[in-house]
Design a protein around this motif. Structure first.
Motif, PDB file in Angstrom:
ATOM      1  N   TYR A 246       0.852  -1.195   0.000  1.00  0.00           N
ATOM      2  CA  TYR A 246       0.000   0.000   0.000  1.00  0.00           C
ATOM      3  C   TYR A 246       0.886   1.243   0.000  1.00  0.00           C
ATOM      4  N   GLY A 247       0.253   2.406   0.018  1.00  0.00           N
ATOM      5  CA  GLY A 247       1.009   3.655   0.004  1.00  0.00           C
ATOM      6  C   GLY A 247       1.498   4.018  -1.383  1.00  0.00           C
ATOM      7  N   SER A 248       2.558   4.814  -1.450  1.00  0.00           N
ATOM      8  CA  SER A 248       3.044   5.329  -2.727  1.00  0.00           C
ATOM      9  C   SER A 248       3.509   4.211  -3.653  1.00  0.00           C
ATOM     10  N   LEU A 249       4.025   3.132  -3.083  1.00  0.00           N
ATOM     11  CA  LEU A 249       4.477   2.008  -3.915  1.00  0.00           C
ATOM     12  C   LEU A 249       3.297   1.374  -4.642  1.00  0.00           C
ATOM     13  N   ALA A 250       2.153   1.263  -3.961  1.00  0.00           N
ATOM     14  CA  ALA A 250       0.953   0.702  -4.592  1.00  0.00           C
ATOM     15  C   ALA A 250       0.376   1.657  -5.626  1.00  0.00           C
ATOM     16  N   ARG A 251       0.468   2.966  -5.343  1.00  0.00           N
ATOM     17  CA  ARG A 251      -0.081   3.962  -6.270  1.00  0.00           C
ATOM     18  C   ARG A 251       0.847   4.221  -7.450  1.00  0.00           C
ATOM     19  N   LYS A 252       2.045   3.673  -7.406  1.00  0.00           N
ATOM     20  CA  LYS A 252       3.069   3.889  -8.423  1.00  0.00           C
ATOM     21  C   LYS A 252       3.520   5.343  -8.474  1.00  0.00           C
TER      22      LYS A 252
ATOM     23  N   VAL B  12     -15.177   6.039  10.295  1.00  0.00           N
ATOM     24  CA  VAL B  12     -14.921   7.407   9.835  1.00  0.00           C
ATOM     25  C   VAL B  12     -14.559   8.278  11.032  1.00  0.00           C
ATOM     26  N   ASP B  13     -13.383   8.894  10.970  1.00  0.00           N
ATOM     27  CA  ASP B  13     -12.982   9.843  12.001  1.00  0.00           C
ATOM     28  C   ASP B  13     -12.585  11.160  11.343  1.00  0.00           C
ATOM     29  N   GLU B  14     -12.027  12.070  12.142  1.00  0.00           N
ATOM     30  CA  GLU B  14     -11.740  13.424  11.650  1.00  0.00           C
ATOM     31  C   GLU B  14     -10.651  13.470  10.592  1.00  0.00           C
ATOM     32  N   ILE B  15      -9.777  12.467  10.549  1.00  0.00           N
ATOM     33  CA  ILE B  15      -8.698  12.467   9.552  1.00  0.00           C
ATOM     34  C   ILE B  15      -8.920  11.379   8.495  1.00  0.00           C
ATOM     35  N   TRP B  16     -10.142  10.947   8.348  1.00  0.00           N
ATOM     36  CA  TRP B  16     -10.525   9.933   7.354  1.00  0.00           C
ATOM     37  C   TRP B  16     -10.007  10.244   5.954  1.00  0.00           C
ATOM     38  N   PRO B  17     -10.082  11.491   5.463  1.00  0.00           N
ATOM     39  CA  PRO B  17      -9.606  11.760   4.097  1.00  0.00           C
ATOM     40  C   PRO B  17      -8.112  11.514   3.903  1.00  0.00           C
ATOM     41  N   LEU B  18      -7.351  11.547   4.993  1.00  0.00           N
ATOM     42  CA  LEU B  18      -5.898  11.340   4.894  1.00  0.00           C
ATOM     43  C   LEU B  18      -5.520   9.879   5.105  1.00  0.00           C
ATOM     44  N   THR B  19      -6.237   9.191   5.983  1.00  0.00           N
ATOM     45  CA  THR B  19      -5.818   7.841   6.375  1.00  0.00           C
ATOM     46  C   THR B  19      -6.452   6.718   5.560  1.00  0.00           C
ATOM     47  N   HIS B  20      -7.616   6.949   4.955  1.00  0.00           N
ATOM     48  CA  HIS B  20      -8.371   5.833   4.387  1.00  0.00           C
ATOM     49  C   HIS B  20      -8.185   5.617   2.891  1.00  0.00           C
TER      50      HIS B  20
ATOM     51  N   ILE C 217      -4.985  24.849  11.490  1.00  0.00           N
ATOM     52  CA  ILE C 217      -6.309  25.296  11.060  1.00  0.00           C
ATOM     53  C   ILE C 217      -6.534  24.965   9.588  1.00  0.00           C
ATOM     54  N   ALA C 218      -5.524  25.224   8.758  1.00  0.00           N
ATOM     55  CA  ALA C 218      -5.635  24.920   7.329  1.00  0.00           C
ATOM     56  C   ALA C 218      -5.793  23.425   7.094  1.00  0.00           C
ATOM     57  N   THR C 219      -5.056  22.607   7.854  1.00  0.00           N
ATOM     58  CA  THR C 219      -5.130  21.156   7.688  1.00  0.00           C
ATOM     59  C   THR C 219      -6.472  20.620   8.149  1.00  0.00           C
ATOM     60  N   ALA C 220      -6.973  21.104   9.288  1.00  0.00           N
ATOM     61  CA  ALA C 220      -8.288  20.683   9.755  1.00  0.00           C
ATOM     62  C   ALA C 220      -9.371  21.093   8.751  1.00  0.00           C
ATOM     63  N   GLY C 221      -9.195  22.263   8.149  1.00  0.00           N
ATOM     64  CA  GLY C 221     -10.135  22.692   7.101  1.00  0.00           C
ATOM     65  C   GLY C 221     -10.113  21.760   5.911  1.00  0.00           C
ATOM     66  N   ALA C 222      -8.924  21.269   5.567  1.00  0.00           N
ATOM     67  CA  ALA C 222      -8.797  20.309   4.463  1.00  0.00           C
ATOM     68  C   ALA C 222      -9.521  19.003   4.791  1.00  0.00           C
ATOM     69  N   MET C 223      -9.425  18.546   6.047  1.00  0.00           N
ATOM     70  CA  MET C 223     -10.111  17.317   6.447  1.00  0.00           C
ATOM     71  C   MET C 223     -11.624  17.479   6.310  1.00  0.00           C
TER      72      MET C 223
ATOM     73  N   SER D  80       0.110  13.299   2.962  1.00  0.00           N
ATOM     74  CA  SER D  80       0.054  14.475   3.836  1.00  0.00           C
ATOM     75  C   SER D  80       0.728  15.675   3.181  1.00  0.00           C
ATOM     76  N   ALA D  81       1.718  15.428   2.320  1.00  0.00           N
ATOM     77  CA  ALA D  81       2.422  16.525   1.655  1.00  0.00           C
ATOM     78  C   ALA D  81       1.549  17.263   0.648  1.00  0.00           C
ATOM     79  N   GLN D  82       0.452  16.640   0.207  1.00  0.00           N
ATOM     80  CA  GLN D  82      -0.390  17.248  -0.814  1.00  0.00           C
ATOM     81  C   GLN D  82      -1.784  17.615  -0.311  1.00  0.00           C
ATOM     82  N   VAL D  83      -1.988  17.561   0.998  1.00  0.00           N
ATOM     83  CA  VAL D  83      -3.316  17.811   1.565  1.00  0.00           C
ATOM     84  C   VAL D  83      -3.847  19.186   1.165  1.00  0.00           C
ATOM     85  N   LEU D  84      -3.070  20.231   1.382  1.00  0.00           N
ATOM     86  CA  LEU D  84      -3.577  21.579   1.132  1.00  0.00           C
ATOM     87  C   LEU D  84      -3.784  21.842  -0.355  1.00  0.00           C
TER      88      LEU D  84
END
Length: 253
Positions: free
Chosen positions: A37-43, A92-100, A169-175, A188-192
């Motif tokens: 999984y991760g970047s290796l899976a996404r190529k 589903v939690d507050e950081i679901w868009p980043l972790t799932h 604040i910006a990161t929580a807004g992204a979530m 995480s580097a591309q969240v914003l």
């Protein structure tokens, strides 16, 4: 010297297959599935990326993880039961868009019963009401608290914490936007930058992200003004979307 050092994708995949074969040798018929999984899976892995692997074992009471380096590269191998990882994928939690997002891009190495396709299908079936609850929690547990901290800093300091607070604040807004759009962030580097691609977002969020991404966070008054403007816009946007902050003078139990 200990790395990370450059290795190619082909070398990284060869290492992943070697690890998978060792898992199969050790656990035998207990192994239900193994995947990268991760970047290796996404190529999208770079020359210094980690090797991340999920191993699904039958009759496993509690998950565990190994992380180690061989000098040039680092690996993380997670062991879970099918029941546990399905529960994790559908929570589903507050950081679901980043972790799932990880559950949607697993590259199978060993998967005789197509378990990872089943996992992806279950992760996709999240109820909208659960998403709404997570957004409302984020508004209270994260954003409301951040704004309170910022207003305290404006009165009593220390202003040196404002740049970090603006990033939070910006990161929580992204979530919130990821949850609202039911979309995952790549890393995480591309969240914003990815959050800015959403068309439906509060006014002021783009200005906040541009401030954070530019690194120009030396003016306390500017940071406070931009964050306050975003908070006001976020409250209006949230009300329009039906994401209400429940206010009560009564303790909720």
């Amino acid at each position: 010297m200990i790395g990370p050092n450059r290795i190619t994708r082909e070398e990284r995949m060869e290492i992943a297959h070697t690890i998978a074969n060792q898992v199969l040798e050790r656990y035998g018929s207990k192994v239900q599935a193994i995947g990268v999984y991760g970047s290796l899976a996404r190529k999208t892995d770079g020359p210094f990326s980690d090797i991340e692997i999920k191993c699904i074992l039958n009759a496993l009471d509690e998950g565990f993880c190994y992380e180690w380096t061989a000098g040039d590269w680092k690996a993380e191998v997670n062991f879970d039961s099918a029941e546990h990882i399905i529960e994790e994928a559908t929570t589903v939690d507050e950081i679901w868009p980043l972790t799932h997002g990880q559950f949607f891009n697993i590259l199978p190495i060993y998967d005789p019963k197509d378990f990872f396709s089943e996992l992806k299908a279950k992760a996709s079936s999240v109820d909208g009401s659960i998403i709404k609850e997570a957004i409302c929690r984020t508004l209270v547990e994260e954003m409301y608290e951040y704004i309170g901290k910022m207003r305290n800093i404006e009165i009593q300091g220390p202003q040196t914490f404002l740049p970090i607070l603006a990033m939070e604040i910006a990161t929580a807004g992204a979530m919130i936007l990821g949850l609202h759009n039911k979309q995952f962030f790549t890393t995480s580097a591309q969240v914003l930058s990815e959050a800015l691609s959403f068309t439906d977002k509060p006014e002021g969020y783009e200005v906040l992200c541009e401030l954070v991404m530019s690194g120009n966070l030396s003016d306390p008054k500017q940071i406070i003004a931009i964050c306050e403007n975003y908070w006001e816009s976020l409250l209006k946007w949230s009300a329009q979307q039906g994401y209400q902050i429940e206010c009560s003078t009564v303790i909720p139990w």
